[in-house]
Scaffold this motif. Sequence first.
Motif, short mmCIF file in Angstrom:
data_model
loop_
_atom_site.label_atom_id
_atom_site.label_comp_id
_atom_site.label_asym_id
_atom_site.label_seq_id
_atom_site.Cartn_x
_atom_site.Cartn_y
_atom_site.Cartn_z
N PHE A 64 0.81 -1.22 0.00
CA PHE A 64 0.00 0.00 0.00
C PHE A 64 0.84 1.28 0.00
O PHE A 64 0.48 2.28 -0.62
N GLY A 65 1.97 1.27 0.70
CA GLY A 65 2.82 2.46 0.73
C GLY A 65 3.33 2.80 -0.66
O GLY A 65 3.29 3.97 -1.09
N THR A 66 3.82 1.79 -1.38
CA THR A 66 4.31 2.01 -2.74
C THR A 66 3.18 2.38 -3.68
O THR A 66 3.31 3.31 -4.49
N ALA A 67 2.07 1.66 -3.58
CA ALA A 67 0.93 1.91 -4.47
C ALA A 67 0.39 3.32 -4.29
O ALA A 67 0.11 4.03 -5.27
N ARG A 68 0.25 3.77 -3.05
CA ARG A 68 -0.27 5.11 -2.80
C ARG A 68 0.69 6.18 -3.33
O ARG A 68 0.27 7.20 -3.90
N ALA A 69 1.98 5.95 -3.16
CA ALA A 69 2.96 6.91 -3.66
C ALA A 69 2.90 7.00 -5.19
O ALA A 69 3.04 8.08 -5.76
N LEU A 70 2.68 5.87 -5.84
CA LEU A 70 2.57 5.85 -7.30
C LEU A 70 1.32 6.59 -7.76
O LEU A 70 1.36 7.32 -8.76
N ALA A 170 7.19 4.54 1.07
CA ALA A 170 6.91 3.89 -0.20
C ALA A 170 7.85 2.70 -0.43
O ALA A 170 7.43 1.66 -0.94
N ARG A 171 9.10 2.85 -0.03
CA ARG A 171 10.07 1.78 -0.26
C ARG A 171 9.80 0.55 0.60
O ARG A 171 9.86 -0.58 0.13
N TRP A 172 9.52 0.79 1.89
CA TRP A 172 9.40 -0.33 2.82
C TRP A 172 7.95 -0.70 3.15
O TRP A 172 7.71 -1.71 3.82
N ASN A 173 7.00 0.13 2.71
CA ASN A 173 5.59 -0.12 3.04
C ASN A 173 5.36 -0.18 4.54
O ASN A 173 4.60 -1.03 5.04
#
Length: 470
Positions: A64-70, A170-173
Motif C-alpha cells: 500500500f505504501g508504494t501503491a499510494r505513492a505511485l 513507499a520503499r518499505w511499506n
Amino acid sequence: MRLPPDSLAFQMLGAAAAVRAVSEGTALPQAIEDAAAQLRLDRVHDAATRGALQDIAYRTMRQFGTARALVTKLVTRPPGAQVDSLLAVALALLLEHAPGPRDKQDPADKDQQDAGRPGYSTFTVVDQAVSAAASEPKTAHARGLVNAVLRRFLRERKALLADVNRDEQARWNLPPWWLRMLREAYPEQWTALAASANVRPPMTVRVNTARSSVQQYQTDLANAGLAGTVVGPQAVRLIRAVPVTQLPGFAEGVVSVQDAGAQLAAPLLEVADGMRVLDACAAPGGKTGHLLELADIDVTAVESDPQRATRIGENLARLGKQAKIVVGDASRPADWWDGQPFDRILADVPCSASGIVRRHPDIRWLRRETDIAKLITEQRRIVSQLWPLLKPGGILVYVTCSIFPTEGEEQARWFGAQLADAIRLQAPGQLLPGTRTTQMAGEQGEKEAGQASLPSDHDGFFYARFQKRA
C-alpha cells in the motif's frame, strides 16, 4: 455494466472498497466482511469470489505504501476515493510482477499463487481494472484515467519506482515511526525485518498429539495430496496454504491453525492435571485450546469483546473441549474473579501486533505511534492486576505478538522490579519473525536451553515467565 462475480474486475472492486475502508480506520477483516455484504456475496455459494477478494485486499495492504505513492505521482488531480483505491489495488497487483514486456505466468497455477507469486498477467490486470471502473456510475468517467495510469506505470516502471522509493514509506511499506523503532531496536537487522513485513506468512497447524503425531499427520497430508514440514514440537508448516476445510482432521479437532511461535505459549505454563488456569485476553481461543490439549485442567478464558468471546466457544467445541468463558476486562478482575487463586496465568496482552504484521498487513496503516505508550500502560495494568490472582509457587507467562522492546524486554524488567515476590524464569524472550533469533532467555538457565525447542519460520513474539515466591 454488471460484472460476473468470478471476474477479476468484480473482485478488484470489492478489494478496493475494503482498502478504502482501511484508509478510513476499519480493520481489514471487518472491511472485507462489509465489502462482501455490500456485493451480496454468500459465504457458501460465493466462497471462491470472497476468497479472491480477500487475497487481493491483503496483497494490496502489503504494497500500500508504494501503491499510494505511485497514485500520487501519476495522478495530477485527485480522482476520488473509489478511483484512488481501485488504482492502488491494480498497482499492487502489478508490483508483484518482475519488470518485462511479456508475462508468461499461468493464472491457473494455484501453487504459484499460494506461494505469493502473481496470479494474473499484466494485461489482465489493466484490462480488468478498466472494466471495474467502467462498471460503476461513480467511476465510469475515470476508465480512461485508469487505463492511462496503469499503462504508464508498465512503460516507466523502473524510473517511477526509483523516484517514489526515495520516500521510506513507499520503499518499505511501513510508516516512518515504525521504521525508526526498528532501526533503534535492531540496527543490524532492521532492513530484513522491514522486508519480512511484506512477505506472505506460512500456514502452520498445531497437531493435537493426544490424538495423532506430527509424523502421522505428515502422512495424512500426503494422502490428501498436500505436504508439510515439521517446524516445532507440534507444528507442521504447509508447503501450500489451503482452506481449512481441506485439512485432514480439522473438523474433528485433530489439528488447529496456529503460528509456530504462538504454539510456545501453552507449554511454557507447564500445566498438569487438576490445575486451575487463567487465560487472559483469550480470543480467539487458540492458546486456550492448546492448554486443554496438554492436560486435564480447569480453564477460565477472559475476553473483553463479546463477539470474540463467542469465537472461543466455537473453537473449543470443534476440539471437543470446554472452558469457563467470561466476558470481562482482564485489568478489572474484581468484576469477574470468583476469589479462587490460579495455579497458572497466561497474560497474552494487547500490543502493537508488530510481530504479526505480515499476517495482518493492515495493522501498520491503522496503528499510530501514540498508541504504543497507551498499550504499554495497559500491559502493565493487566499484569499488575492479575498477579494477585496467582497462587504462591504459581507461574505467569507474559506474551505479546510484538517485536518492539518497549512491549517486550523493557516491560519484563519493569514487572521484575515492581512485583516484589516475582522470580523471573528462563523463557524464549524475543522471537523475531521467520528466525530462531532471541534477544533474552531469562534470569535462570542458559540461553541455549531456551533455544533448543524453538520453532523455525514463525511470527514475532515476546515471552517472559515469572514465578510467585512460595
